[in-house]
Motif scaffolding. Structure first.
Motif, PDB file in Angstrom:
ATOM      1  N   HIS A   1       0.837  -1.211   0.000  1.00 27.23           N
ATOM      2  CA  HIS A   1       0.000   0.000   0.000  1.00 27.23           C
ATOM      3  C   HIS A   1       0.869   1.256   0.000  1.00 27.23           C
ATOM      4  CE1 HIS A   1      -3.739  -2.099   0.203  1.00 27.23           C
ATOM      5  NE2 HIS A   1      -3.515  -2.638   1.387  1.00 27.23           N
ATOM      6  N   ALA A   2       1.948   1.221   0.811  1.00 31.80           N
ATOM      7  CA  ALA A   2       2.837   2.386   0.856  1.00 31.80           C
ATOM      8  C   ALA A   2       3.506   2.604  -0.495  1.00 31.80           C
ATOM      9  CB  ALA A   2       3.889   2.191   1.946  1.00 31.80           C
TER      10      ALA A   2
ATOM     11  N   ARG B   1       2.297   1.713  -3.405  1.00 31.92           N
ATOM     12  CA  ARG B   1       1.284   2.232  -4.322  1.00 31.92           C
ATOM     13  C   ARG B   1       1.054   3.714  -4.087  1.00 31.92           C
ATOM     14  NH1 ARG B   1      -3.199  -2.657  -3.826  1.00 31.92           N
ATOM     15  NH2 ARG B   1      -2.138  -4.154  -5.208  1.00 31.92           N
ATOM     16  N   ASP B   2       1.033   4.106  -2.799  1.00 34.79           N
ATOM     17  CA  ASP B   2       0.840   5.529  -2.488  1.00 34.79           C
ATOM     18  C   ASP B   2       2.012   6.353  -3.021  1.00 34.79           C
ATOM     19  OD1 ASP B   2      -1.518   4.929  -1.243  1.00 34.79           O
ATOM     20  OD2 ASP B   2      -0.689   4.941   0.783  1.00 34.79           O
ATOM     21  N   ARG B   3       3.236   5.822  -2.841  1.00 32.07           N
ATOM     22  CA  ARG B   3       4.404   6.545  -3.352  1.00 32.07           C
ATOM     23  C   ARG B   3       4.354   6.636  -4.867  1.00 32.07           C
ATOM     24  NH1 ARG B   3       7.087   3.489   0.731  1.00 32.07           N
ATOM     25  NH2 ARG B   3       7.752   1.931  -0.807  1.00 32.07           N
TER      26      ARG B   3
ATOM     27  N   ALA C   1       1.661   6.521  -6.755  1.00 35.19           N
ATOM     28  CA  ALA C   1       0.592   7.456  -7.137  1.00 35.19           C
ATOM     29  C   ALA C   1       1.054   8.896  -6.976  1.00 35.19           C
ATOM     30  CB  ALA C   1      -0.658   7.197  -6.299  1.00 35.19           C
ATOM     31  N   ALA C   2       1.791   9.170  -5.886  1.00 31.57           N
ATOM     32  CA  ALA C   2       2.286  10.532  -5.667  1.00 31.57           C
ATOM     33  C   ALA C   2       3.294  10.921  -6.742  1.00 31.57           C
ATOM     34  CB  ALA C   2       2.917  10.633  -4.282  1.00 31.57           C
TER      35      ALA C   2
END
Length: 367
Positions: free
Chosen positions: A145-146, A148-150, A152-153
Motif C-alpha cells: 500500500h505504501a 502504491r501511495d508513493r 501514485a504521488a
C-alpha cells in the motif's frame, strides 16, 4: 519463532495445574506467566509492553468472574493481541467452535494430570508461527500500500510536471508563431512573406498539440477532431482577406498519440496552405478537410474544387511543402495518393491509428 525466550500467559484458576504447565513448558524453552482469572490475564496483556511482552496465551474456559469466551472476546479487542490457544476440560464441541469463531488460534482439551502439556506446547508453537506469518503478511500488505501511495504521488507529480512542460512549450512555440506572423506582415517580397507564413503554420501545428496536452485529462493522446478544429481556426485567423472563409472540417473524435498528431497537423497545414495558394487564382474557394476511421485504419483527405494539379508547373512553387508532406507521411507510415477522378485536387492519406508492428510497415509516397 523469535530468538528470545517466548512468553506464554496461562490463564486458569487452577493453581496446581498452572504449576504443572509452568514446569512442563519451561523445560521446552518457554517463560510462563500465570493469571488466576480473566481479569488478571487481561491486565497482564494490557501491561505487556512494559513487562517484556506476551507472545501467546493459553486460556481456560471455566473460571470465576469472566469465563474463557468472555475473556477471549476482550483479548481480541486489544490492538496487537497475542494469539490464544483455548484450553478447557469440557468435551462440549460447541465451545470449541465458538472459541475458534471468536478468534482463537487453536483449541485443546486439558486433563488434571497435565498430560495435555505436550499438546499445549505444539499448539503454542503453531499459534506463534501463525502469528508471525500473519504479521509478515500484514507488513507486506502495508509495504505494498505504501509503495502504491508513493507511486501514485510520483505519477501525479510527473503528470503535473508534464502539463507544465507542455504549457511552457506551447506558449513558447505560439510566441515564435506570432513573431513569424509579424515578420511576414512586414515583409516586402511575396516569396519571403509566403515562406514566413508557411513556417508560422508549421510552428502553430506543433504548438496546438502541446496546448491540447496541457488542457487534456490524458497526456498520452490527442483527440484529433478538437486538435484539427483549433489548427484550422489558427489558419483562418492568419489568412489575408477571406481566402480561408470556406475552409471546413469533418472529423471523427479519434485519439492518437502526440507524435503522430503533430505529423497529421503539419500535413494538414501544408496541404491547406497549398490549396489556398494555388487552387483558386481568382479568390477564395471551398477547401474541405475530412478525417474518418475504419477500425485501426484512418483516412485523411484534403479536397478543393480549384484549377487542379498545377503546383509543379507554378514557378512560385519550391516543392518544400511536398517534401514536408512526404516526410510526415513517412513518419506516419502513410500512403499518399491524389484522386485522379476529382476535378480539382483531392489528396488522400491512409495510415494506422497506432504505429504498425516492426516488419509490417508500408511505403509512404507523396504526390
Amino acid at each position: 519463532m523469535n530468538q528470545r525466550t517466548p512468553t506464554l500467559l496461562y490463564i486458569d484458576d487452577d493453581d496446581a495445574l498452572a504449576r504443572l504447565v509452568s514446569r512442563g513448558l519451561t523445560r521446552r524453552g518457554y517463560r510462563v506467566v500465570h493469571a488466576a482469572s480473566g481479569e488478571e490475564g487481561l491486565d497482564h496483556i494490557r501491561r505487556a509492553e512494559t513487562q517484556g511482552g506476551i507472545d501467546v496465551v493459553a486460556l481456560d474456559q471455566y473460571m470465576p468472574g469472566l469465563d474463557g469466551l468472555e475473556t477471549l472476546e476482550q483479548i481480541m479487542a486489544i490492538p496487537g493481541a497475542p494469539p490464544v490457544v483455548f484450553v478447557t476440560a469440557s468435551q462440549d464441541s460447541s465451545i470449541a467452535v465458538t472459541a475458534l469463531k471468536a478468534g482463537a488460534a487453536d483449541y485443546l482439551v486439558k486433563d488434571v494430570k497435565g498430560d495435555f502439556i505436550p499438546l499445549l506446547h505444539v499448539a503454542a508453537e503453531g499459534a506463534l508461527r501463525q502469528a508471525e506469518l500473519q504479521k509478515a503478511r500484514e507488513e507486506a500488505e502495508a509495504e505494498i500500500h505504501a509503495s502504491r501511495d508513493r507511486y501514485a504521488a510520483l505519477a501525479a507529480e510527473r503528470e503535473l510536471l508534464l502539463r507544465e512542460v507542455n504549457h511552457r512549450v506551447g506558449n513558447s512555440l505560439q510566441i515564435i508563431a506570432s513573431l513569424l506572423h509579424l515578420q511576414a506582415s512586414s515583409a516586402g517580397q511575396e516569396e519571403v512573406k509566403a515562406a514566413l507564413t508557411n513556417a508560422m503554420g508549421r510552428v502553430a501545428a506543433v504548438a496546438q498539440v502541446h496546448r491540447r496536452l496541457y488542457t487534456s485529462q490524458d497526456l498520452k493522446s490527442v483527440v484529433l477532431n478538437q486538435y484539427l478544429d483549433s489548427l484550422l481556426e489558427d489558419l483562418r485567423r492568419s489568412a489575408e482577406g477571406n481566402r480561408m472563409s470556406r475552409l471546413t472540417l469533418k472529423a471523427e473524435p479519434i485519439e492518437i498519440d502526440p507524435d503522430r498528431a503533430v505529423a497529421v497537423g503539419i500535413i494538414v497545414n501544408e496541404l491547406v496552405m497549398n490549396a489556398v495558394k494555388y487552387a483558386y487564382p481568382d479568390g477564395a474557394g471551398p477547401i474541405h478537410v475530412e478525417l474518418t476511421s475504419q477500425g485501426e485504419d484512418l483516412q485523411l483527405t484534403i479536397t478543393d474544387n480549384g484549377v487542379g494539379d498545377n503546383v509543379k508547373a507554378d514557378p512560385r512553387s519550391t516543392g518544400m511543402g511536398q517534401r514536408i508532406v512526404a516526410a510526415m507521411a513517412s513518419k506516419l507510415d502513410a500512403s499518399v495518393e491524389r484522386d485522379p477522378a476529382h476535378s480539382g485536387t483531392r489528396i488522400v492519406l491512409r495510415f494506422q491509428r497506432t504505429p504498425p508492428a516492426p516488419g509490417k510497415t508500408s511505403t509512404a509516397a507523396a504526390s
